[in-house]
Write a protein that holds these residues in place. Structure first.
Motif, PDB file in Angstrom:
ATOM      1  N   PHE A   1      -8.261  21.866 -24.900  1.00 27.71           N
ATOM      2  CA  PHE A   1      -7.951  20.882 -26.065  1.00 27.71           C
ATOM      3  C   PHE A   1      -6.439  21.286 -26.369  1.00 27.71           C
ATOM      4  O   PHE A   1      -5.619  20.217 -26.845  1.00 27.71           O
ATOM      5  CB  PHE A   1      -8.621  21.295 -27.057  1.00 27.71           C
ATOM      6  CG  PHE A   1      -8.293  20.563 -28.414  1.00 27.71           C
ATOM      7  CD1 PHE A   1      -8.642  19.132 -28.424  1.00 27.71           C
ATOM      8  CD2 PHE A   1      -7.583  21.025 -29.523  1.00 27.71           C
ATOM      9  CE1 PHE A   1      -8.254  18.482 -29.614  1.00 27.71           C
ATOM     10  CE2 PHE A   1      -7.390  20.299 -30.552  1.00 27.71           C
ATOM     11  CZ  PHE A   1      -7.781  19.067 -30.508  1.00 27.71           C
TER      12      PHE A   1
ATOM     13  N   ASP B   1     -10.548  16.786 -25.634  1.00 29.90           N
ATOM     14  CA  ASP B   1     -11.440  17.474 -26.674  1.00 29.90           C
ATOM     15  C   ASP B   1     -12.969  17.209 -26.128  1.00 29.90           C
ATOM     16  O   ASP B   1     -13.808  16.451 -26.014  1.00 29.90           O
ATOM     17  CB  ASP B   1     -11.693  16.447 -27.754  1.00 29.90           C
ATOM     18  CG  ASP B   1     -12.322  17.078 -28.910  1.00 29.90           C
ATOM     19  OD1 ASP B   1     -12.787  18.195 -28.840  1.00 29.90           O
ATOM     20  OD2 ASP B   1     -11.944  16.527 -30.233  1.00 29.90           O
TER      21      ASP B   1
ATOM     22  N   ASN C   1     -15.543  17.771 -27.706  1.00 26.15           N
ATOM     23  CA  ASN C   1     -16.261  17.013 -28.640  1.00 26.15           C
ATOM     24  C   ASN C   1     -16.595  15.668 -28.145  1.00 26.15           C
ATOM     25  O   ASN C   1     -17.332  14.691 -28.674  1.00 26.15           O
ATOM     26  CB  ASN C   1     -15.990  17.004 -30.008  1.00 26.15           C
ATOM     27  CG  ASN C   1     -16.628  18.157 -30.892  1.00 26.15           C
ATOM     28  OD1 ASN C   1     -17.781  18.144 -30.908  1.00 26.15           O
ATOM     29  ND2 ASN C   1     -15.704  19.220 -31.573  1.00 26.15           N
ATOM     30  N   LYS C   2     -15.549  15.099 -27.431  1.00 25.22           N
ATOM     31  CA  LYS C   2     -15.349  13.760 -26.996  1.00 25.22           C
ATOM     32  C   LYS C   2     -15.531  13.424 -25.517  1.00 25.22           C
ATOM     33  O   LYS C   2     -14.589  13.054 -24.969  1.00 25.22           O
ATOM     34  CB  LYS C   2     -14.392  13.124 -27.657  1.00 25.22           C
ATOM     35  CG  LYS C   2     -14.111  13.062 -29.270  1.00 25.22           C
ATOM     36  CD  LYS C   2     -12.602  12.826 -29.738  1.00 25.22           C
ATOM     37  CE  LYS C   2     -12.562  12.927 -31.162  1.00 25.22           C
ATOM     38  NZ  LYS C   2     -11.467  12.522 -31.796  1.00 25.22           N
TER      39      LYS C   2
ATOM     40  N   GLN D   1     -16.114  26.386 -31.709  1.00 25.80           N
ATOM     41  CA  GLN D   1     -16.210  25.337 -32.735  1.00 25.80           C
ATOM     42  C   GLN D   1     -17.414  25.481 -33.541  1.00 25.80           C
ATOM     43  O   GLN D   1     -18.543  26.469 -32.989  1.00 25.80           O
ATOM     44  CB  GLN D   1     -16.224  23.956 -32.313  1.00 25.80           C
ATOM     45  CG  GLN D   1     -14.877  23.659 -31.270  1.00 25.80           C
ATOM     46  CD  GLN D   1     -13.848  23.380 -32.431  1.00 25.80           C
ATOM     47  OE1 GLN D   1     -14.158  22.677 -33.559  1.00 25.80           O
ATOM     48  NE2 GLN D   1     -12.651  23.506 -31.907  1.00 25.80           N
TER      49      GLN D   1
END
Length: 228
Positions: free
Chosen positions: A104, A128, A130-131, A151
């Motif tokens: 990231f 990321d 998360n994406k 995270q």
């Protein structure tokens, strides 16, 4: 003379005669150190000593990991590449198969790209975790996802990426950092909660390793994906 014994596919026990337990991987790029690791040459093959103090996967192997799904020929998605210490060993293990490594932070990515030099199977991705849709045009279906991301939603990140990229029957490996989830809760409670999230969303847990004293309040889980 150093002695070498294969512990897992392309992961080796290295006996240097001093009584210290060591593991290592065959170097894909001879004479190149990624993080200052020791290089050992045995019968014209160079091994990179895998430092468990700098790698959670290395620590889990030293601490008795039983299921090691990353093998020669495995396609791997690595989440949380950092400067490339563990991804470089994973690339050594996979040999000719691709290791897609997501990081990231742009500053760390610059260091990681230097680590990738010479390892033609290690592909750095600035993104990321998360994406996963952001790198879906780069990453193919993989055999293993390894996650080391600090995270609060660590288990959820693994599940998101599994839905996009993990083959049915493939493996998810995740290093849970309890203090990134909740600094006030007992780590054992957090480990059980993260495990439960994985089990309720498509993973059958087949191995769990506490990686202290190398990393405090860390647990590594290995799970098989049922393709939900």
């Amino acid at each position: 003379m150093a002695k070498v014994k294969e512990k897992f596919d392309n992961v080796f026990e290295l006996d240097l005669g001093d009584g210290i337990e060591r593991i290592g991987t065959k170097s894909l790029v001879p004479n190149k150190r990624v993080y200052g690791e020791k290089l050992v040459n045995v019968k014209n093959t160079e091994y990179r000593v895998w430092n468990p103090n700098k790698s959670k996967l290395g620590a889990s192997i030293i601490n008795g990991l039983k299921e090691m799904p990353i093998k020669k020929g495995s396609k791997v998605l690595y989440l949380g590449a950092s400067a490339g210490t563990t991804p470089s060993h994973v690339a050594d293990i996979a040999e000719d198969s691709p290791v897609y490594a997501v990081e990231f932070a742009p500053r760390i990515m610059r260091e990681f790209i230097e680590s990738c030099e010479g390892r033609k199977n290690l592909f750095p991705i600035l993104g990321d975790a998360n994406k996963p849709d952001e790198y879906a045009n780069i990453v193919e279906k993989v055999d293993v996802i390894f996650e080391d991301v600090a995270q609060p939603n660590q288990a959820e990140i693994l599940i998101k990426n599994a839905k996009w990229f993990l083959k049915e029957g493939g493996y998810g490996m995740i290093s849970i950092k309890a203090r990134s989830v909740d600094v006030t809760e007992n780590p054992r409670v957090i480990f059980e909660a993260q495990k439960e999230i994985m089990e309720q969303n498509g993973f059958k847990i087949v191995d769990a390793i506490n990686i202290e004293p190398f990393e405090k309040d860390h647990m590594l889980f290995v799970g098989i994906w049922n393709g939900q």
